[in-house]
Scaffold this motif. Structure first.
Motif, short mmCIF file in Angstrom:
data_model
loop_
_atom_site.label_atom_id
_atom_site.label_comp_id
_atom_site.label_asym_id
_atom_site.label_seq_id
_atom_site.Cartn_x
_atom_site.Cartn_y
_atom_site.Cartn_z
N ILE A 3 -0.13 61.73 15.53
CA ILE A 3 0.47 62.80 16.33
C ILE A 3 0.54 64.07 15.49
CG2 ILE A 3 2.61 63.53 17.47
CD1 ILE A 3 3.08 60.67 18.27
N SER A 6 3.43 69.56 15.92
CA SER A 6 4.26 70.03 17.04
C SER A 6 4.86 68.85 17.80
CB SER A 6 3.44 70.93 17.97
OG SER A 6 2.27 70.25 18.39
N GLY A 7 4.03 67.84 18.03
CA GLY A 7 4.52 66.63 18.71
C GLY A 7 5.54 65.89 17.87
N ARG A 8 5.25 65.80 16.58
CA ARG A 8 6.19 65.10 15.68
C ARG A 8 7.55 65.77 15.68
NH1 ARG A 8 1.92 65.17 11.55
NH2 ARG A 8 3.17 66.67 10.39
N LEU A 9 7.54 67.12 15.63
CA LEU A 9 8.82 67.85 15.57
C LEU A 9 9.67 67.54 16.80
CD1 LEU A 9 7.69 71.33 14.21
CD2 LEU A 9 9.08 69.62 13.02
N VAL A 10 9.03 67.48 17.97
CA VAL A 10 9.75 67.20 19.21
C VAL A 10 10.33 65.78 19.16
CG1 VAL A 10 9.51 66.87 21.71
CG2 VAL A 10 8.40 68.82 20.59
N ASP A 11 9.47 64.81 18.81
CA ASP A 11 9.92 63.43 18.83
C ASP A 11 10.94 63.13 17.73
OD1 ASP A 11 9.57 60.73 20.04
OD2 ASP A 11 9.09 60.24 17.96
N THR A 13 13.04 65.28 16.36
CA THR A 13 14.29 65.92 16.75
C THR A 13 15.05 65.02 17.72
OG1 THR A 13 13.37 68.13 16.46
CG2 THR A 13 15.30 67.96 17.88
N HIS A 14 14.32 64.51 18.73
CA HIS A 14 14.95 63.60 19.69
C HIS A 14 15.48 62.35 18.99
CE1 HIS A 14 14.61 60.07 22.47
NE2 HIS A 14 15.43 60.84 23.17
N LEU A 17 18.59 63.09 16.83
CA LEU A 17 19.77 63.38 17.68
C LEU A 17 20.32 62.11 18.31
CD1 LEU A 17 18.56 66.64 19.47
CD2 LEU A 17 20.36 66.49 17.75
N ARG A 32 5.42 55.62 12.31
CA ARG A 32 5.49 55.99 13.72
C ARG A 32 4.43 57.01 14.10
NH1 ARG A 32 10.12 55.79 17.44
NH2 ARG A 32 10.14 57.50 18.93
N TYR A 33 4.16 57.96 13.17
CA TYR A 33 3.21 59.03 13.50
C TYR A 33 1.90 58.91 12.74
CZ TYR A 33 7.74 60.83 14.99
OH TYR A 33 8.97 60.96 15.56
N ILE A 46 11.80 71.54 8.15
CA ILE A 46 11.82 72.48 9.28
C ILE A 46 13.00 72.14 10.21
CG2 ILE A 46 10.61 73.18 11.40
CD1 ILE A 46 7.96 72.65 9.82
N ILE A 47 13.16 70.85 10.51
CA ILE A 47 14.22 70.41 11.42
C ILE A 47 15.59 70.70 10.81
CG2 ILE A 47 15.26 68.41 12.57
CD1 ILE A 47 12.43 67.21 12.76
N LEU B 9 10.41 74.70 18.77
CA LEU B 9 10.25 73.35 19.32
C LEU B 9 11.47 72.49 19.02
CD1 LEU B 9 6.49 72.59 18.53
CD2 LEU B 9 7.52 72.95 20.79
N VAL B 10 11.99 72.61 17.78
CA VAL B 10 13.16 71.82 17.39
C VAL B 10 14.37 72.24 18.23
CG1 VAL B 10 14.80 71.37 15.51
CG2 VAL B 10 12.34 71.44 15.03
N THR B 13 13.97 71.45 22.04
CA THR B 13 14.13 70.01 22.28
C THR B 13 15.61 69.67 22.30
OG1 THR B 13 12.02 69.52 21.23
CG2 THR B 13 13.59 67.71 21.38
N LEU B 17 17.66 68.44 25.69
CA LEU B 17 18.32 67.12 25.67
C LEU B 17 19.81 67.24 25.93
CD1 LEU B 17 16.57 65.52 22.54
CD2 LEU B 17 16.25 64.86 24.93
N GLN B 50 5.18 65.37 25.05
CA GLN B 50 5.78 64.45 24.09
C GLN B 50 6.89 63.62 24.75
OE1 GLN B 50 4.11 64.42 21.39
NE2 GLN B 50 5.26 62.73 20.52
#
Lengths: 277, 277
Positions: A3, A6-11, A13-14, A17, A32-33, A46-47, B9-10, B13, B17, B50
């Motif tokens: 992944i 950009s996709g990793r950052l979204v997933d 973050t979720h 959280l 996972r990625y 970044i997160i 994106l962070v 997201t 959520l 995602q």
């Protein structure tokens, strides 16, 4: 499946959280990625930066073989103040006065948005404390207790004032309600609390503190330890308070049932936060 | 302050959520990040892809002047099945049998992780229904009701079997508990439910359905409408069930208190999901 960032950052973050106060090994994310640990580390910084900037929380790195990263939910000072201000405004309405100096808060406690905000407030201030379980008493404190507990990743135990069959064997104690001076009973299921557990008590309203004092006594029966007390609203009483150390978001400083007057001021939350951090 | 895509994106997201079923105008994001709407749209399509891939939910676009985007929390089939399997395993332990054919679930309902998963399950299946409020009865159903409600962005009302002063004026009804055949009372604060509201009833356990049937009768008193029923565990009863249409995650199909035997099978959740979607 590999992944992109950009996709990793979204997933991620979720995932973070959804798993506050969980230690997640870097290998979990790299598997996972299907990405190198160095890329994962960059993602995490970044997160982390964004979480801290936006007052969402922080990401703590634990080094070593058993290490990883941990998301700690922390509400920024600015948001904490605006939550307090909004709640103050919502509560300072004379129509909320109920007989006995109580406050109608069912609508606020029924709104998951406010409940979650208050949960994040308490989870922030107690985030550095060792807490194994959140305790509350049925019924009003329950949503707040779950909101705090879900941000701290610990279970909830609910003390009850009745004794229902579905609980299994129970421990009961008598306590004196501070404001009404009546003797009451509270009950907790035997298997719901372990000896030695560090317990955070959460409730919606505290007058003299008799109910919370009862829960503290109940902790002794289970050989558990008090780790902290958080109440949404404390009522300023003329008589002596039964509970000493607690964190309150708001204080009901003046109620005049006859003249329909009500005054809500800040609790000690913001000063506690400064002291603790 | 202008924020780069990775940071956006962070934060987006997190924001989405935290605000399920909220309509967020694109201008909100473009002002928040001082970025062009075209960039925001690209961000949103990355997040949407995602979310859908990982079974988190989806993002719905509402066009027009009053338009925007809406995050809908939806649990993927795979995760739903694994949640069901895990709960089944946790519950199918003979030590959980309590007198009267009840099941000890306090530990599971005390764990915010499971509560949140069950909440997402119900929020998924009822995500296309018009729901204004989630109703439950104290005490066990409360955490589940909040978990569902927070994913649907609606308030919770809690029916009580006592009548506490802090509620203000109340409406009470009598109902016959289906399994014990006893007459009981349930109470709801007058100002907690509006006429015409679409109500989703959520509870942890259903035997014959007398309690849920009582809540349905209570809805009529408030001139509200039943929008759906979700129970975590239904118990297979020999006698007629008082409630017809409901969604259950698990079914207690066989309990033998004497021989300490217990059987937990799937409820109708997965088949309902297929029917509804």
């Amino acid at each position: 499946m590999k992944i992109r960032r950009s996709g990793r950052l979204v997933d991620m973050t979720h995932f973070l959280l959804q798993h506050p106060h969980h230690l997640v090994p870097l290998t979990f994310f790299s598997e996972r990625y299907q990405s190198a640990k160095s890329s994962i580390s960059e993602d995490l910084s970044i997160i982390k930066e964004q979480f801290e900037q936006q007052g969402i929380g922080t990401i703590v790195t634990v080094s070593g073989a058993a290490g990883g990263v941990k998301f700690i939910s922390k509400m920024g000072q600015q948001e904490a103040e605006s939550v307090e201000t909004e709640l103050k405004k919502l509560l300072a309405v004379p129509e909320r006065i109920l007989p006995g100096g109580y406050l109608y808060m069912t609508d606020i406690l029924g709104n998951p948005k406010y409940v979650n905000q208050i949960g994040r407030l308490f989870a922030s201030i107690f985030s550095d404390h060792e807490i194994d379980v959140v305790m509350t008493i049925a019924t009003k404190g329950i949503p707040l207790a779950y909101a705090v507990a879900s941000h701290l990743n610990v279970p909830v135990v609910v003390v009850r004032s009745d004794n229902r069959v579905t609980e299994g064997s129970t421990v009961s104690i008598n306590y004196v309600s501070g404001s009404s001076k009546r003797i009451q009973t509270m009950t907790l299921a035997r298997r719901s609390l372990n000896a030695g557990a560090n317990v955070l008590i959460v409730d919606d309203f505290m007058k003299a503190g008799g109910t919370i004092n009862g829960m503290i006594n109940l902790l002794e029966e289970f050989q558990s330890r008090l780790a902290g007390i958080g109440v949404l609203v404390e009522s300023e009483e003329t008589e002596e308070r039964l509970v000493e150390k607690y964190v309150s978001v708001l204080k009901l400083s003046h109620v005049n049932e006859r003249e329909k007057q009500i005054q809500i001021v800040s609790g000690n939350y913001l000063e506690c936060e400064q002291k603790f951090l």
